[in-house]
Design an enzyme around this catalytic site. Sequence first.
Site, short mmCIF file in Angstrom:
data_model
loop_
_atom_site.label_atom_id
_atom_site.label_comp_id
_atom_site.label_asym_id
_atom_site.label_seq_id
_atom_site.Cartn_x
_atom_site.Cartn_y
_atom_site.Cartn_z
N TYR A 87 0.80 -1.22 0.00
CA TYR A 87 0.00 0.00 0.00
C TYR A 87 0.84 1.27 0.00
CZ TYR A 87 -3.81 -3.11 1.38
OH TYR A 87 -4.74 -4.11 1.43
N ASN A 159 -6.91 3.69 -3.38
CA ASN A 159 -7.52 2.64 -2.57
C ASN A 159 -8.66 3.23 -1.76
OD1 ASN A 159 -7.61 -0.02 -1.25
ND2 ASN A 159 -6.94 1.09 0.58
N GLU A 160 -9.88 2.79 -2.06
CA GLU A 160 -11.05 3.20 -1.28
C GLU A 160 -11.15 4.71 -1.08
OE1 GLU A 160 -11.49 0.96 2.31
OE2 GLU A 160 -11.30 -0.97 1.28
N ASP A 201 -16.08 -2.47 -0.84
CA ASP A 201 -17.29 -3.21 -1.20
C ASP A 201 -18.51 -2.52 -0.61
OD1 ASP A 201 -19.28 -4.97 -1.77
OD2 ASP A 201 -18.38 -6.70 -0.76
N GLU A 264 -8.52 -7.18 -1.53
CA GLU A 264 -8.47 -7.60 -0.12
C GLU A 264 -9.60 -8.59 0.08
OE1 GLU A 264 -9.03 -4.23 2.53
OE2 GLU A 264 -7.24 -3.21 1.79
N TYR A 296 -6.01 -10.36 3.02
CA TYR A 296 -5.61 -9.31 3.95
C TYR A 296 -5.39 -9.97 5.30
CZ TYR A 296 -5.50 -4.84 6.32
OH TYR A 296 -5.09 -3.74 7.03
#
Length: 473
Positions: A87, A159-160, A201, A264, A296
């Site tokens: 990350y 990421n997100e 998600d 993940e 993850y």
Amino acid sequence: MVPTYGRLLAAACALATTANAVVPIEVDGKDFVNSENGDRFQVLGVDYQPGGTSAVNNQTDPLSERDDCLRDAALMQQLGVNTIRIYNLSPTLNHDECVSIFNAAGIYMILDVNSPLYPGYIDRTAPWETYTRDYYTQVFGIIEAFKDYPNTLAFFAGNEVINEDSVEQVPQYMRAVQRDMKEYIANHLDRPIPVGYSAADIRPILEDTLNYFMCEDEDYPTSHSDFFGLNSYSWCGDATYETSGYDDLTDMVSDSTIPVFFSEYGCNEVQPRQFTEVQAIYGTEMTQSFSGGLVYEYTQEENDYGLVKLNDNGTITLLVDFENLQNQYAELDMDRISASNATQTSARPVTCSPDLIQNSTFSTNFTLPAKPPGVQRLIDDGYDEVNAGQLVDVESEDIPQTVYNHRGEEVTGVRLNVLASGQSNEPGNSTSGSGSGSSSDSDSDSDDGGNAAGILSVPFGLLTATLLAFFML
Ligand SMILES: *[C@@H]1O[C@H](CO)[C@@H](O)[C@H](O)[C@H]1NC(C)=O
Ligand SMILES: *[C@@H]1O[C@H](CO)[C@@H](O)[C@H](O)[C@H]1NC(C)=O
Ligand SMILES: *[C@@H]1O[C@H](CO)[C@@H](O)[C@H](O)[C@H]1NC(C)=O
Ligand SMILES: *[C@@H]1O[C@H](CO)[C@@H](O)[C@H](O)[C@H]1NC(C)=O
Ligand SMILES: *[C@@H]1O[C@H](CO)[C@@H](O)[C@H](O)[C@H]1NC(C)=O
Ligand SMILES: *[C@@H]1O[C@H](CO)[C@@H](O)[C@H](O)[C@H]1NC(C)=O
């Protein structure tokens, strides 16, 4: 600009040390494929961020400490993985030894280009303030640092970053970041390392997110995702294909025109984790839609998702989750998996249009923000603080650390297994160490499963958000 002789010299040096390089992976329709033989590549991976995001700084990151990488690559070979996701990395450190170790182990890397430290991220609450030339010193710095390694599989642009509260503006900014990264890559890299986005998600907006990133727009021909990552924790304990909602995900992704994988997975609400979802993810049904996934996460951190624990005295303990995951991987039929393909007939790129978006809260604006001042020049001329890594010889295959299994017994004979050129790691390839392959619970269709789809936890995103909040104080 690098003069020609410089490039030649670099190429010659690279040749001397890449005798056992992995083959670069490329995108072909809905699949990742081996760029030499066209075999399908499915991600069998783990997320790898020892110490968490806060452990990354100017002096150290997950790919800067050779002995740690040697230990982890050797253990990951035994586990059976072929990919790690990282990350947060520092573009200024030297990663050659670690990357060469993972390469020798037949393990690819999917790298996030952002950093939690200003100016290395897009702030979801005010993207227009953080989308700057300074931001790109991090992003282009990472691309430069990793562009020449054959085992760099892909880059995540974000990421997100999108959540329920940032559906209006952030999608455009993330596509703009992809546009800029892919223009940079086209100008300065020898191969088109794929660029994608890693989504939380959030079911009400998940399909819209996929459609928004995947569609092609002739006004911004580089702005679409080359692949899509999904962070999903909906399979908990003894869930099933149906109770986990994996069936809905598989349906949703079946029309995708790009590779999709779990960036993940591994719900920890029921412990120890049995990882029964592995048989579903790599089963005949899901492999038509998904290209595998990343568990993850490798190391045990405060949020309790670890496969291994790094002990204070410098030893490492393989937790029971490690053995459980190893046993699940060992049951996979890798021949079937690499012979499969998801390149179905309808996989034609879709043109961007507001009609693709169902949820009225989600952006239907495909007009991207203009590049910030100075960014076009970086894209044209290259980022000049180049710290391009290259493979080096792997000097040792013996790992210095003591390894314990979850029963506290010492595991001996753990070594790096240097694979032949062109090989990637597969379950069962490692000859050393422990890991009895007795399998008990392979039946993923068993009973009720306490958790249906919709129970979502997004540990890394939460961690990042917390850190960001902290740094923005
Ligand atoms: C990293 O190093 C640079 C230059 O030495 C310095 O300006 C910067 O503050 C350092 N950042 C951190 C997080 O230590
Ligand atoms: C649209 O998305 C939001 C979350 O961003 C969700 O709360 C809402 O229920 C969704 N609406 C529909 C019609 O799905
Ligand atoms: C190191 O720490 C682990 C975990 O606390 C312990 O099990 C092990 O015995 C220790 N080993 C040595 C050599 O001190
Ligand atoms: C899978 O790939 C092979 C070889 O590339 C191709 O001939 C075949 O049609 C593909 N199968 C499907 C279902 O697309
Ligand atoms: C769409 O986004 C662009 C770029 O950010 C902006 O200039 C424009 O006003 C937006 N259009 C609408 C209808 O919101
Ligand atoms: C890894 O395992 C696969 C499947 O058993 C086998 O085909 C391959 O040759 C092995 N590679 C190495 C380097 O052992």
